[in-house]
Write a protein that holds these residues in place. Sequence first.
Motif, short mmCIF file in Angstrom:
data_model
loop_
_atom_site.label_atom_id
_atom_site.label_comp_id
_atom_site.label_asym_id
_atom_site.label_seq_id
_atom_site.Cartn_x
_atom_site.Cartn_y
_atom_site.Cartn_z
N ALA A 1 -1.45 30.01 -26.34
CA ALA A 1 -2.23 28.76 -26.36
C ALA A 1 -1.38 27.58 -25.93
O ALA A 1 -1.84 26.69 -25.18
CB ALA A 1 -2.81 28.54 -27.76
N ALA A 2 -0.15 27.55 -26.38
CA ALA A 2 0.74 26.43 -26.04
C ALA A 2 1.04 26.43 -24.54
O ALA A 2 1.11 25.37 -23.91
CB ALA A 2 2.02 26.51 -26.85
N GLN A 3 1.25 27.60 -23.99
CA GLN A 3 1.53 27.66 -22.55
C GLN A 3 0.34 27.13 -21.75
O GLN A 3 0.52 26.42 -20.75
CB GLN A 3 1.86 29.09 -22.14
N ARG A 4 -0.85 27.46 -22.18
CA ARG A 4 -2.02 26.91 -21.48
C ARG A 4 -2.08 25.39 -21.63
O ARG A 4 -2.43 24.68 -20.71
CB ARG A 4 -3.32 27.54 -22.02
N ALA A 5 -1.74 24.91 -22.81
CA ALA A 5 -1.76 23.45 -23.03
C ALA A 5 -0.78 22.75 -22.10
O ALA A 5 -1.07 21.68 -21.56
CB ALA A 5 -1.43 23.13 -24.49
N VAL A 6 0.40 23.36 -21.92
CA VAL A 6 1.40 22.75 -21.04
C VAL A 6 0.94 22.84 -19.58
O VAL A 6 0.99 21.85 -18.83
CB VAL A 6 2.77 23.44 -21.23
N ALA A 7 0.47 24.01 -19.20
CA ALA A 7 0.15 24.22 -17.78
C ALA A 7 -1.12 23.50 -17.36
O ALA A 7 -1.21 22.97 -16.25
CB ALA A 7 0.01 25.72 -17.51
N GLU A 8 -2.12 23.48 -18.23
CA GLU A 8 -3.43 22.97 -17.82
C GLU A 8 -3.77 21.58 -18.36
O GLU A 8 -4.60 20.88 -17.77
CB GLU A 8 -4.52 23.96 -18.25
N ASP A 9 -3.20 21.21 -19.50
CA ASP A 9 -3.63 19.97 -20.15
C ASP A 9 -2.58 18.86 -20.07
O ASP A 9 -2.84 17.75 -20.53
CB ASP A 9 -3.96 20.23 -21.63
N GLY A 10 -1.42 19.16 -19.58
CA GLY A 10 -0.38 18.13 -19.51
C GLY A 10 0.37 17.92 -20.81
O GLY A 10 1.01 16.89 -20.99
N ALA A 11 0.30 18.89 -21.71
CA ALA A 11 1.06 18.75 -22.97
C ALA A 11 2.55 18.80 -22.68
O ALA A 11 3.00 19.61 -21.87
CB ALA A 11 0.68 19.86 -23.94
N GLU A 12 3.29 17.94 -23.36
CA GLU A 12 4.75 17.96 -23.24
C GLU A 12 5.41 18.31 -24.57
O GLU A 12 6.62 18.49 -24.64
CB GLU A 12 5.25 16.60 -22.73
N ALA A 13 4.62 18.36 -25.61
CA ALA A 13 5.10 18.82 -26.92
C ALA A 13 3.91 19.48 -27.60
O ALA A 13 2.76 19.24 -27.23
CB ALA A 13 5.62 17.65 -27.75
N ILE A 14 4.22 20.31 -28.57
CA ILE A 14 3.18 21.07 -29.27
C ILE A 14 3.27 20.76 -30.76
O ILE A 14 4.36 20.80 -31.33
CB ILE A 14 3.38 22.59 -29.06
N CYS A 15 2.15 20.45 -31.37
CA CYS A 15 2.07 20.38 -32.83
C CYS A 15 1.48 21.69 -33.33
O CYS A 15 0.37 22.06 -32.91
CB CYS A 15 1.19 19.21 -33.27
N LEU A 16 2.20 22.34 -34.20
CA LEU A 16 1.68 23.58 -34.80
C LEU A 16 0.63 23.18 -35.82
O LEU A 16 0.96 22.66 -36.89
CB LEU A 16 2.82 24.36 -35.44
N GLY A 17 -0.63 23.45 -35.51
CA GLY A 17 -1.72 22.84 -36.25
C GLY A 17 -2.20 23.61 -37.44
O GLY A 17 -3.41 23.65 -37.71
N CYS A 18 -1.29 24.17 -38.20
CA CYS A 18 -1.68 24.92 -39.39
C CYS A 18 -0.43 25.17 -40.21
O CYS A 18 0.61 25.58 -39.67
CB CYS A 18 -2.31 26.26 -38.98
N ALA A 19 -0.52 24.95 -41.52
CA ALA A 19 0.64 25.20 -42.38
C ALA A 19 1.03 26.67 -42.34
O ALA A 19 2.18 27.02 -42.61
CB ALA A 19 0.35 24.75 -43.81
N GLY A 20 0.10 27.52 -41.98
CA GLY A 20 0.40 28.95 -41.87
C GLY A 20 1.32 29.27 -40.70
O GLY A 20 1.77 30.40 -40.54
N MET A 21 1.59 28.29 -39.87
CA MET A 21 2.51 28.50 -38.74
C MET A 21 3.93 28.03 -39.08
O MET A 21 4.81 28.07 -38.22
CB MET A 21 2.02 27.72 -37.52
#
Lengths: 247, 247, 247, 247, 247, 247
Positions: free
Chosen positions: B165-185
């Motif tokens: 999911a993060a790779q898609r965010a970087v490649a397609e959405d322009g994300a430059e950082a990722i927030c892990l959106g769950c305490a389970g991560m």
Amino acid sequence: MRLLVVNPNTTVAMTDAIAAEARRRARPGTEVEAVTAPWGTPSVESHAEEALAAVATLEAVAARAAGGAVDGVVVACFGDPGLEAVREVSPVPAVGIAEAAMAVAVTLGHRFSIVAARDRARPLMVDVVRRHGFESRCASVRTTGLSVLELERSPDVAEEAIVAAAQRAVAEDGAEAICLGCAGMAGLDERVSARVGVPAVDGVGAAVKLLEAVVDLGLTTSRAAAYQPPERKPLTGPPSLVSALGG
Amino acid sequence: MRLLVVNPNTTVAMTDAIAAEARRRARPGTEVEAVTAPWGTPSVESHAEEALAAVATLEAVAARAAGGAVDGVVVACFGDPGLEAVREVSPVPAVGIAEAAMAVAVTLGHRFSIVAARDRARPLMVDVVRRHGFESRCASVRTTGLSVLELERSPDVAEEAIVAAAQRAVAEDGAEAICLGCAGMAGLDERVSARVGVPAVDGVGAAVKLLEAVVDLGLTTSRAAAYQPPERKPLTGPPSLVSALGG
Amino acid sequence: MRLLVVNPNTTVAMTDAIAAEARRRARPGTEVEAVTAPWGTPSVESHAEEALAAVATLEAVAARAAGGAVDGVVVACFGDPGLEAVREVSPVPAVGIAEAAMAVAVTLGHRFSIVAARDRARPLMVDVVRRHGFESRCASVRTTGLSVLELERSPDVAEEAIVAAAQRAVAEDGAEAICLGCAGMAGLDERVSARVGVPAVDGVGAAVKLLEAVVDLGLTTSRAAAYQPPERKPLTGPPSLVSALGG
Amino acid sequence: MRLLVVNPNTTVAMTDAIAAEARRRARPGTEVEAVTAPWGTPSVESHAEEALAAVATLEAVAARAAGGAVDGVVVACFGDPGLEAVREVSPVPAVGIAEAAMAVAVTLGHRFSIVAARDRARPLMVDVVRRHGFESRCASVRTTGLSVLELERSPDVAEEAIVAAAQRAVAEDGAEAICLGCAGMAGLDERVSARVGVPAVDGVGAAVKLLEAVVDLGLTTSRAAAYQPPERKPLTGPPSLVSALGG
Amino acid sequence: MRLLVVNPNTTVAMTDAIAAEARRRARPGTEVEAVTAPWGTPSVESHAEEALAAVATLEAVAARAAGGAVDGVVVACFGDPGLEAVREVSPVPAVGIAEAAMAVAVTLGHRFSIVAARDRARPLMVDVVRRHGFESRCASVRTTGLSVLELERSPDVAEEAIVAAAQRAVAEDGAEAICLGCAGMAGLDERVSARVGVPAVDGVGAAVKLLEAVVDLGLTTSRAAAYQPPERKPLTGPPSLVSALGG
Amino acid sequence: MRLLVVNPNTTVAMTDAIAAEARRRARPGTEVEAVTAPWGTPSVESHAEEALAAVATLEAVAARAAGGAVDGVVVACFGDPGLEAVREVSPVPAVGIAEAAMAVAVTLGHRFSIVAARDRARPLMVDVVRRHGFESRCASVRTTGLSVLELERSPDVAEEAIVAAAQRAVAEDGAEAICLGCAGMAGLDERVSARVGVPAVDGVGAAVKLLEAVVDLGLTTSRAAAYQPPERKPLTGPPSLVSALGG
């Protein structure tokens, strides 16, 4: 149709006033069933009280709406506590009095102001405007300086304070309509309208009518994502809550 | 200093993982006290579960923080349930893991994306971004398709799904950082960073550090309006709640 | 860890004050190395001075941070001059005092106001809020009417002016926290907090703590796009700059 | 009138191309004086290079515009580096090619897209849109994958890449006009327009025309606040800069 | 080039004043052809009058511009009535005086205010700002309390009222430039600028210059979507309209 | 109550379909009087056609509503042409089908998408969303590729195209509810809801219900500013218009 109107606080007199206003606004054929929050505080004026009210409202709705006994739910506190949660557990549509008041107000004027109870309510009001997406239509949030229960108990005092705040909103902020930002102001819309000279919208009446509209249109809450019913999971907690939500 | 880290769900194993991560990130001299929500659901993935978690968190904080026993509170669920309410009842500052992760992420890249658990979490994530005011810095919300408990129980599976999911965010959405959106991560930030090639921020660690900062700066919650302590009012409800909140 | 704190103006006394504040806020184990802009103006109060300060800061950072000699960089001027450029050339993370003050302030109150130096700073402050994306959390920008150097040289006068501006922000604009909008106000946060009754956040302290957090979390600037290191190209210009940036 | 067109990078061939385009677009009676940045990098593609370009541009403008020798200034790099600083030090109005291209584009279509050089330019473009306030009119930023100098040196290759990116912007993003997001694309507007079928706006031409308009209207930069001339202060730094800015 | 300037109201004296101002601002070689709305009201101050003015303007443009007789169209009423419709039916580019004034103003100051005629114009002005996307650059809308025709007939009275409103905008709202928000204010820009001390932009002049720019750049309206020519359909209605639009 | 439903185009068959849908949705006791635009085009798909439709609608409303003959007005074209003008001239409240559909949709899902007719409608839809302030609740605008009249004449073809577009909106854009973005889609809401699995809202029905609500609440348009009745002025133009508006 039969509508469940939940008063998210524990003040029965306020439930009665809300119910009276809801019935006054309901169209022929609409029955209003009003319930008081099963627990919580006598008024909802803080984030903490809103959190309690959200769960108490959820419990009340789950206990009553699950079996299809009603056709729609009104959450009758201007912060719309628990509204999104109610949408998840209720098989029938739900409307909050804040969103309803704003949805009506934007058909009447270019910008509306909210007149709320005490100063501490202002940020909560700013947030409810933003949560529902009406920020470009909201001129300001004004406050009366009175508590919710003072508003409810002394309609005359309330009216004066509301009128004064509303007049300032019109004169200084560019408000063209007023949302009465507290269920304790129910029933004062006509007098405020008359005295201030712009339409004043009471959320209880607005929510009943908007909900009638949704029900008449045969619509109900989308289950696409945000309001999918919660998965069944082991639920622990207060027995009445577990019983209502079916843990 | 002593920090209270509240896991808003009822899964003790998750509390343990959160506590471990919090302790790993705490600076020398910071003690972490982790508590599990006294009631509620084993994971928080819906508005209804968030409502329950908010009150259970409030109860846990009120029971523990009132006497000045701790110096700060972390709400360790990515929806920051009950955070504003906690600020009202707690004499010490409080930080949520969503706001903390975003506050850190914006110092690292132009835009961040959140990688959340299941698709139904997407609107909740969109709302938490907007509630904290980070919408101009958020590139997208991506989801793994896994439940919170699946993420927690199977770190390897979780990692693969998060990385994808993060790779898609970087490649397609322009994300430059990722927030892990769950305490389970919690605990996966370093591996995700390494594999995706952009910084991944775990909210638990970020919240512990941000809270240490606030405490070290001698700051605490403003009582000007939004987070004034709730007035004392007759409170009814679950005994543990009434006892904690002092109705 | 070792942090490089850059004062983007040329006033050494101000570097000293910033360094003192940074050291006061640093946790045990954090060493603060403060440097003065190698050239430029004694204070930064205009776009032109910000432009100069950005390059002088860049030169200072490139000269010092390249070899891994430090673990993080603070840009200690409330306009965060050159911050994004610093992120590109620095192998270690960088934080600006404006973004740090705002990131801390939003955990303390619903809305913050910035109290800046002179009136002409107002549009620069409005822009720094917008550049970092905090516009929905900013209540207003207020000014003291004093220059940066007047603030720095006369703490008593500064305090009175800041307190007066902050009180207006709280009373009239709905501010619940105050960001001290000038490095020349460093060290006044506690007195302002005490007198105004809402938390006042000093950017220097906030930046040191936020940077400690980022470093402790093992995170550094994303190289995905915005902050990729500049390509090596023939660089001409002032020798010290060319030498530092390795043209 | 006489316009000073500053190429913020050090590539003289690019200055020549910009000058040619500026002269082609100037109305009879407008003289164009083009200058190359006195120092810096041969192209501007990063925040660091933008910072250098801002100061070099400032120096060039201060050296030339102070004595009333010109009637207006164009900053001819699509990031508008140093534009606000130039406004402060220049007695005559200044226009950037990004703001000019966007101001023209919004009269031609509902939304525009920017076609920029390399991927790393995307966040810089997003920021320049936001800095000038055009975000509600910008459909997307697309990139060609070519560097500024590749664009400048190989117009044929550039044209193909720009056309491809622009076609995607029209087909997928709803763009109705294209802003050529690099001074290295100067002169390609007509061919891109013809091939893509929507108007393509070159910033150099747009800025010359917009500046002619401002000058013809007898207007100049406001000195109310943001663009007040910097106060005279002791300035240190590169001799050419000190000489130009009169430290 | 030949520009068609349409006065959307029916007051011929106002057309004359607009034409005089347009000619004063036109560059050598630009001919201005001014037309009065063929029908409607003597001034445009309400949504209803704007609706009429939009169609009357459309009729005037269609009657004149279709055959390529002119090179561009100015809609000379500050609400830009019918501008988007004109773009569809006109083969040549069209510019409104509101969008032109704002496009010029943002090159001169950080924020502009609009000084409009009567109070009832305020929401219309707020909407025109938002329609063109300039909301982040607009400090406020101020009004003179005078009607459009009062402004037009009594330039001295108008000037005093405009200056007073503009001074308040500068002092209280942070305006750094003023847009004269009514075609009836044409010609007062220089006196207002001189007296208020910030640039005042007259939309008629700004539109003529911006349109000259667009025409000189060889650009015209995009036909990608929003401004595609209306399909030919059976049109009924006022004969002059049907005749002009070719129903 | 008696509601006037205006079809802003000249296609009588479409008026009939709209009337049928309005009557189907009206509550007992609500009479629907449907009128066709007295002149204009058989469908409204461009800005120019919207401008004509606005005036024709205004004429129809002024002719009918002035004498208190009806209790409310629905403008039944998804661009809400002339809605604000109608509010000024009508003594009774007015609702547009776009605003009504959106006001209902936001009570049903987190985000809605609009499914419109042809691609050229997309920017008009984007603008109507923004005009009413719903941009934070709108996921996307999708189009069917069919003209308004094709939609109206071939319900089966229309349904397939709408369903396909709606499914994409749900799957790719995060839509949780669908607004049927054309009066020519009236009556298809239930089938689209059933096939797509999220609520589809028809604007005609929604507007009738929302207007019933407003009327039942005893509210009418604010005369504070935006919707003050136009002043009486000499009006020239088409005789039917002058007659209706009382020039």
